[in-house]
Design a protein around this motif. Structure first.
Motif: not given
Length: 127
Positions: A83-109
């Protein structure tokens, strides 16, 4: 980190594993878990009786399982560590997403929400 140190200094109740993970790894994925924990679909599945940390922990396990390269490795070396590794990885990855990049968020959720909607349709809402 402030809440973490307040508890240590104040001799208050120990933090849960999930609270410690949140203190160690903050960012957009942590915020996503907060948002999903209060989403209407999630409430329909779990009801309003469960604590937010418990629901967020279950959501984190879902995301850990889909991020696991080999499902036989899920929960190894431990669910806490994964869980800790997932949180670190996903927080790091998502910090690189632009606010307009809703497609990645949709694919995730979307797969999660579709699955939860299916459960509600199949079993009904939790009281």
């Amino acid at each position: 980190y402030l809440e973490f140190f307040k508890r240590i200094q104040g001799g208050g109740t120990p933090m849960s594993d999930h609270e410690l993970r949140r203190a160690i790894s903050t960012g957009p994925f942590t915020q996503l878990l907060d948002d999903l924990g209060t989403a209407e679909t999630v409430k329909r599945v779990f009801g309003n009786t469960k604590q937010g940390d418990y629901i967020q922990e279950l959501l984190l396990r879902y995301f850990s399982s889909i991020n696991c390269q080999d499902i036989s490795q899920f929960g190894k070396p431990s669910i806490k560590q994964q869980g800790l590794e997932t949180m670190k990885k996903m927080n790091s990855e998502m910090k690189g997403w632009s606010t307009e990049d809703t497609a990645k968020m949709d694919d995730l959720v979307k797969p999660l929400m579709k699955g939860l909607d299916f459960l509600v349709d199949l079993f009904g809402e939790h009281d």
